[in-house]
Design a protein around this motif. Structure first.
Motif, PDB file in Angstrom:
ATOM      1  N   GLN A  29      45.383  39.914  43.901  1.00 58.99           N
ATOM      2  CA  GLN A  29      44.204  39.693  43.130  1.00 58.99           C
ATOM      3  C   GLN A  29      44.223  40.048  41.619  1.00 58.99           C
ATOM      4  O   GLN A  29      44.992  40.907  41.190  1.00 58.99           O
ATOM      5  CB  GLN A  29      43.146  40.928  43.760  1.00 58.99           C
ATOM      6  N   SER A  59      42.441  40.634  37.677  1.00 57.45           N
ATOM      7  CA  SER A  59      41.013  41.102  37.116  1.00 57.45           C
ATOM      8  C   SER A  59      41.534  41.195  35.561  1.00 57.45           C
ATOM      9  O   SER A  59      42.535  41.495  34.934  1.00 57.45           O
ATOM     10  CB  SER A  59      40.719  42.369  37.640  1.00 57.45           C
ATOM     11  N   ASP A 108      39.616  43.095  32.460  1.00 56.83           N
ATOM     12  CA  ASP A 108      38.806  44.225  31.915  1.00 56.83           C
ATOM     13  C   ASP A 108      37.905  44.560  33.280  1.00 56.83           C
ATOM     14  O   ASP A 108      36.740  44.752  33.131  1.00 56.83           O
ATOM     15  CB  ASP A 108      37.783  43.656  30.961  1.00 56.83           C
ATOM     16  N   GLY A 109      38.468  44.776  34.453  1.00 59.11           N
ATOM     17  CA  GLY A 109      37.760  45.071  35.622  1.00 59.11           C
ATOM     18  C   GLY A 109      37.256  44.015  36.560  1.00 59.11           C
ATOM     19  O   GLY A 109      36.830  44.132  37.537  1.00 59.11           O
ATOM     20  N   THR A 110      36.924  42.897  35.764  1.00 60.01           N
ATOM     21  CA  THR A 110      36.303  41.646  36.515  1.00 60.01           C
ATOM     22  C   THR A 110      37.408  40.631  37.172  1.00 60.01           C
ATOM     23  O   THR A 110      38.397  40.233  36.687  1.00 60.01           O
ATOM     24  CB  THR A 110      35.730  40.772  35.553  1.00 60.01           C
ATOM     25  N   VAL A 111      37.178  40.571  38.605  1.00 57.66           N
ATOM     26  CA  VAL A 111      38.203  39.765  39.318  1.00 57.66           C
ATOM     27  C   VAL A 111      37.963  38.371  38.933  1.00 57.66           C
ATOM     28  O   VAL A 111      36.762  37.830  38.963  1.00 57.66           O
ATOM     29  CB  VAL A 111      37.550  39.972  40.979  1.00 57.66           C
ATOM     30  N   ILE A 112      39.290  37.849  38.856  1.00 58.48           N
ATOM     31  CA  ILE A 112      39.164  36.297  38.492  1.00 58.48           C
ATOM     32  C   ILE A 112      39.552  35.564  39.676  1.00 58.48           C
ATOM     33  O   ILE A 112      40.623  35.926  40.261  1.00 58.48           O
ATOM     34  CB  ILE A 112      40.166  36.231  37.135  1.00 58.48           C
ATOM     35  N   GLN A 113      39.019  34.453  40.112  1.00 57.43           N
ATOM     36  CA  GLN A 113      39.126  33.793  41.441  1.00 57.43           C
ATOM     37  C   GLN A 113      40.349  32.951  40.851  1.00 57.43           C
ATOM     38  O   GLN A 113      40.277  31.861  39.982  1.00 57.43           O
ATOM     39  CB  GLN A 113      38.056  33.226  41.812  1.00 57.43           C
ATOM     40  N   LYS A 132      40.558  30.187  32.817  1.00 57.62           N
ATOM     41  CA  LYS A 132      40.076  31.161  33.810  1.00 57.62           C
ATOM     42  C   LYS A 132      40.296  32.650  33.107  1.00 57.62           C
ATOM     43  O   LYS A 132      39.164  33.298  33.355  1.00 57.62           O
ATOM     44  CB  LYS A 132      40.763  30.979  35.028  1.00 57.62           C
ATOM     45  N   ARG A 136      40.589  33.196  30.214  1.00 56.44           N
ATOM     46  CA  ARG A 136      39.801  33.326  28.610  1.00 56.44           C
ATOM     47  C   ARG A 136      40.900  33.843  27.763  1.00 56.44           C
ATOM     48  O   ARG A 136      40.446  34.458  26.702  1.00 56.44           O
ATOM     49  CB  ARG A 136      38.584  34.173  28.713  1.00 56.44           C
TER      50      ARG A 136
END
Length: 228
Positions: free
Chosen positions: A146, A148, A150-155, A206, A208
């Motif tokens: 997995q 992430s 900044d705490g946001t999971v990236i698929q 993805k 960024r």
């Protein structure tokens, strides 16, 4: 990675050395058992892997493997035409880390070299510190695969994750295109190069972070660790 190639046939050694060099290896060639053992002393020479042919002119390759193992923990891959099970078992019992039978596929040999070096690195660290990689805002969870930001999971796709994890294990180090293809796609097919470019572009988009993966023109890619 520095690699010691123990091979008495100069033509075979030259051809294999050229292939290994294209995949990012710094190859030292030893033509017999004596040269091989001398090259590995002192251990600080820093070879990552030994490719050991068993049909040497001065000593049997099994004997050379035993002598190498007494002096260093450097991984040894036996490369030989002896395909019977008893020969393989004997080689592994002497301390070889893997056994490749001639004729072999170059892609398979490269994959085995990388697999042995990864396994050895993991054993030397006791597996510590390898569950997660942190690169500024990016966190890579190796067991769960997995990622992430900044705490946001990236698929990510499987290959995108494998590519990112490979580069992230050694930030700042340039990985040759051939090495990445061998590690991630398990092949030496030249046509995979375009696929690599697409995956790098996808990761930049993805995550960024277009500057995270830097293109080293004519060589490959490296991960530029962002500021914490």
């Amino acid at each position: 990675m520095r690699l010691l190639l123990v091979e008495d046939d100069d033509h075979v050694a030259a051809a294999l050395s050229a292939v290994l060099a294209r995949h990012g290896f710094d190859v030292t060639h030893a033509r017999n058992g004596k040269e091989a053992v001398q090259a590995l002393v002192p251990e600080s020479e820093g070879f990552g892997v030994v490719l050991l042919d068993l049909g040497l002119p001065d000593q049997d390759g099994y004997e050379v493997c035993g002598r190498i193992r007494k002096r260093t923990s450097t991984p040894v891959i036996m490369v030989t035409a002896r395909a019977d099970v008893r020969s393989r078992i004997h080689g592994l019992n002497l301390g070889a880390d893997d056994y490749v039978v001639k004729p072999y596929d170059t892609g398979e040999l490269l994959a085995r070299i990388h697999a042995v070096s990864r396994r050895t690195a993991h054993e030397e660290t006791g597996g510590a510190g390898e569950d997660a990689l942190r690169l500024g805002a990016v966190r890579i969870e190796l067991p769960t695969r997995q990622v992430s930001v900044d705490g946001t999971v990236i698929q990510l796709t499987r290959k995108e994750f494998d590519l990112l994890a490979l580069l992230a294990q050694r930030p700042g180090v340039v990985f040759r295109r051939e090495q990445i293809i061998s590690e991630v796609w398990r092949t030496s097919w030249e046509g995979t190069g375009r696929t690599l470019e697409v995956h790098v572009a996808s990761l930049r988009s993805k995550l960024r972070m277009p500057a995270l993966i830097e293109t080293v023109r004519g060589v490959g890619y490296r991960l530029v660790a962002p500021a914490a």
